[in-house]
Design an enzyme around this catalytic site. Structure first.
Site, PDB file in Angstrom:
ATOM      1  N   GLY A  89       0.812  -1.219   0.000  1.00  0.00           N
ATOM      2  CA  GLY A  89       0.000   0.000   0.000  1.00  0.00           C
ATOM      3  C   GLY A  89       0.842   1.263   0.000  1.00  0.00           C
ATOM      4  O   GLY A  89       0.499   2.244  -0.666  1.00  0.00           O
ATOM      5  N   ASN A 106      -8.017   3.317   8.903  1.00  0.00           N
ATOM      6  CA  ASN A 106      -7.265   2.291   9.635  1.00  0.00           C
ATOM      7  C   ASN A 106      -7.349   2.439  11.148  1.00  0.00           C
ATOM      8  O   ASN A 106      -7.129   1.479  11.867  1.00  0.00           O
ATOM      9  CB  ASN A 106      -5.798   2.266   9.194  1.00  0.00           C
ATOM     10  CG  ASN A 106      -5.176   3.631   9.152  1.00  0.00           C
ATOM     11  OD1 ASN A 106      -5.717   4.564   8.555  1.00  0.00           O
ATOM     12  ND2 ASN A 106      -4.037   3.778   9.785  1.00  0.00           N
ATOM     13  N   HIS A 143      -1.646  -7.850   2.831  1.00  0.00           N
ATOM     14  CA  HIS A 143      -1.419  -8.380   4.180  1.00  0.00           C
ATOM     15  C   HIS A 143      -2.492  -8.026   5.195  1.00  0.00           C
ATOM     16  O   HIS A 143      -2.424  -8.472   6.334  1.00  0.00           O
ATOM     17  CB  HIS A 143      -0.011  -8.010   4.684  1.00  0.00           C
ATOM     18  CG  HIS A 143       0.198  -6.580   5.088  1.00  0.00           C
ATOM     19  ND1 HIS A 143       0.191  -6.193   6.399  1.00  0.00           N
ATOM     20  CD2 HIS A 143       0.437  -5.467   4.373  1.00  0.00           C
ATOM     21  CE1 HIS A 143       0.438  -4.888   6.473  1.00  0.00           C
ATOM     22  NE2 HIS A 143       0.585  -4.426   5.252  1.00  0.00           N
ATOM     23  N   CYS A 175       2.106   1.847  12.236  1.00  0.00           N
ATOM     24  CA  CYS A 175       3.236   2.676  11.820  1.00  0.00           C
ATOM     25  C   CYS A 175       3.482   3.806  12.800  1.00  0.00           C
ATOM     26  O   CYS A 175       4.599   4.247  12.986  1.00  0.00           O
ATOM     27  CB  CYS A 175       2.981   3.303  10.462  1.00  0.00           C
ATOM     28  SG  CYS A 175       2.398   2.132   9.288  1.00  0.00           S
TER      29      CYS A 175
HETATM   30  C1  LIG Z   1      -5.000   2.626   5.174  1.00  0.00           C
HETATM   31  C2  LIG Z   1      -3.638   2.105   4.921  1.00  0.00           C
HETATM   32  N1  LIG Z   1      -2.945   2.574   3.865  1.00  0.00           N
HETATM   33  C3  LIG Z   1      -1.712   2.142   3.589  1.00  0.00           C
HETATM   34  C4  LIG Z   1      -1.097   1.189   4.371  1.00  0.00           C
HETATM   35  C5  LIG Z   1       0.303   0.761   4.035  1.00  0.00           C
HETATM   36  O1  LIG Z   1       0.277  -0.473   3.395  1.00  0.00           O
HETATM   37  P1  LIG Z   1       1.592  -1.409   3.360  1.00  0.00           P
HETATM   38  O2  LIG Z   1       1.808  -1.885   4.760  1.00  0.00           O
HETATM   39  O3  LIG Z   1       1.177  -2.532   2.438  1.00  0.00           O
HETATM   40  O4  LIG Z   1       2.702  -0.622   2.812  1.00  0.00           O
HETATM   41  C6  LIG Z   1      -1.796   0.664   5.477  1.00  0.00           C
HETATM   42  C7  LIG Z   1      -1.225  -0.364   6.353  1.00  0.00           C
HETATM   43  O5  LIG Z   1      -0.282  -0.286   7.060  1.00  0.00           O
HETATM   44  C8  LIG Z   1      -3.089   1.146   5.763  1.00  0.00           C
HETATM   45  O6  LIG Z   1      -3.770   0.716   6.808  1.00  0.00           O
END
Ligand SMILES: Cc1ncc(COP(=O)(O)O)c(C=O)c1O
Length: 401
Positions: free
Chosen positions: A69, A165, A215, A336
């Site tokens: 993502g 999220n 994931h 994160c």
């Molecule tokens: C809403 C959202 N966007 C982007 C991401 C980033 O995705 P990735 O972990 O595949 O880089 C996440 C997850 O961490 C997410 O929850």
């Protein structure tokens, strides 16, 4: 161990691992090679592409595989910004733009995006683009009229998260994309959390770009996809061998993509209904704890796997620590940003005070979560909160007053 952090990542489904295995052991060809092993890998890649495309009503060639993502969101924001800089939105092409001096173009996003969108936008500001970060209401919804008021002739792109999220808010994409269509502005949505959990159809919801990842849905980490509507003007981030229709160079992650497609095939409506039932049981039980509030909306406007609550007088980090000692994994925000110990930007955006935001906990379930696990959390959590409140200097201070 009770794992209630599926918003951060999920357990890979054993069937997904089984589907991936041959692509490590025997079918390890490079999809760009012209020999038989290579062509076999290419067919597999394209079969997976077809599965992902069909799941959101797209054409196969409109799906680009990425490393996840984060990469897909970076690609959209930077790729659209640089490809369309100085042009304004498409409704205005060919006209002299009354654009602000020094700005290469304008992007609209919200205050509740994932950090990979927010930090890409901040970086674009350093490069000469202008960005508007829209406010949201107390449940986390963007008001279409706010979006419409923010659009200028310079606006190149609107990027709004589909399922949040942290607080689970599901935006009404159709309503928001209709505003963008009116002004012929590209509309992107980050659907990493909502994919397979609520309706997502690029035609019905009129979407130009959609970020997906694997994931969060029991697929492998390190794989994602970007839907790019045919004819979209975007410039690649990664240059090299020209894979993925010239838009994303790099040797294709065939095993990862196979796992991603398998995870999509395994996801179904029954899982959504199951998670919704467990979510509502969890919400009902947690709200019985005094001085507790639910953050984000209720019912079908909330992601089926998300619970986010604030407890007065206690710190989310402390709650998480005590729960962890009881073998219950939770989080205080997005994975994160949780080590930052800063109040969540999403909770502040829906109007929480910093102290309320600090007392918040995110519990995210998956189709592998059991009812017994929810019962255990509902048994342990009230005791943890009571214990922490007993120790809290805040409670004593407030009582003195
Ligand atoms: C809403 C959202 N966007 C982007 C991401 C980033 O995705 P990735 O972990 O595949 O880089 C996440 C997850 O961490 C997410 O929850």
């Amino acid at each position: 161990m009770v794992y209630l952090d599926s918003g951060a990542t999920t357990k890979v489904d054993p069937e997904v691992i089984k589907a991936m295995m041959p692509y490590f052991t025997e079918k390890y060809g490079n999809a760009s090679s012209t020999h038989q092993k290579g062509q076999e890998a290419k067919r597999t890649l394209n079969d997976a592409r077809q599965i992902i495309a069909k799941s959101i009503g797209a054409k196969d060639e409109e799906i680009i595989f990425t490393s996840g993502g984060t990469e897909a969101n970076n690609f959209v924001l930077k790729g659209i910004a640089f490809a369309n800089k100085d042009k304004g939105n498409r409704a205005n092409h060919g006209f002299a733009l009354p654009r602000e001096q020094g700005s290469l173009g304008h992007i609209i996003t919200t205050k509740i995006e994932h950090d990979c969108v927010l930090n890409s936008c901040k970086w674009l500001e350093t490069q000469g683009f202008k960005v508007t970060y829209l406010d949201v209401d107390e449940s986390g919804f963007v008001k279409p009229e706010d979006l419409e008021n923010a659009i200028t002739p310079e606006t190149l792109l609107v990027s709004i998260i589909h399922g949040n999220n942290e607080i689970g808010t599901i935006q009404n994409l159709k309503e928001l994309s209709a505003v963008c269509k009116k002004y012929n502005v590209y509309f992107h949505t980050d659907a990493c959390q909502s994919y397979t959990k609520t309706k997502l159809n690029v035609k019905k919801q009129n979407l130009d770009l959609v970020t997906l990842n694997s994931h969060k849905i029991h697929g492998p980490r390190g794989v994602g996809a970007l839907y790019i509507r045919k004819g979209t003007n975007i410039t690649p981030l990664l240059h090299g061998g020209g894979q993925e229709f010239g838009l994303r160079s790099g040797t294709d992650n065939v095993a990862g993509v196979v796992g991603f497609a398998k995870a999509v095939q395994l996801a179904n409506q029954k899982h959504v209904e199951y998670m919704t039932r467990l979510r509502d049981k969890l919400i009902e039980g947690v709200l019985k704890i005094p001085d507790t509030r639910l953050n984000g909306p209720t019912n079908d406007k909330r992601l089926c796997n998300n619970v986010n609550v604030s407890f007065k007088y206690v710190e989310g980090e402390a709650i998480g620590g005590y729960l962890d000692a009881e073998e219950i994994n939770t989080s205080t925000g997005s994975a994160c940003s949780s080590p930052k110990l800063e109040p969540s930007h999403v909770l502040l955006a829906i109007g929480l005070k910093p102290e309320q935001a600090h007392g918040s906990l995110r519990l995210t379930i998956s189709r592998f979560t059991t009812e017994q696990e929810i019962n255990r959390v509902l048994d342990v959590l009230p005791k943890v909160i009571a214990k922490l409140r007993k120790m809290s200097p805040l409670v004593k201070f407030i009582k003195k007053i």
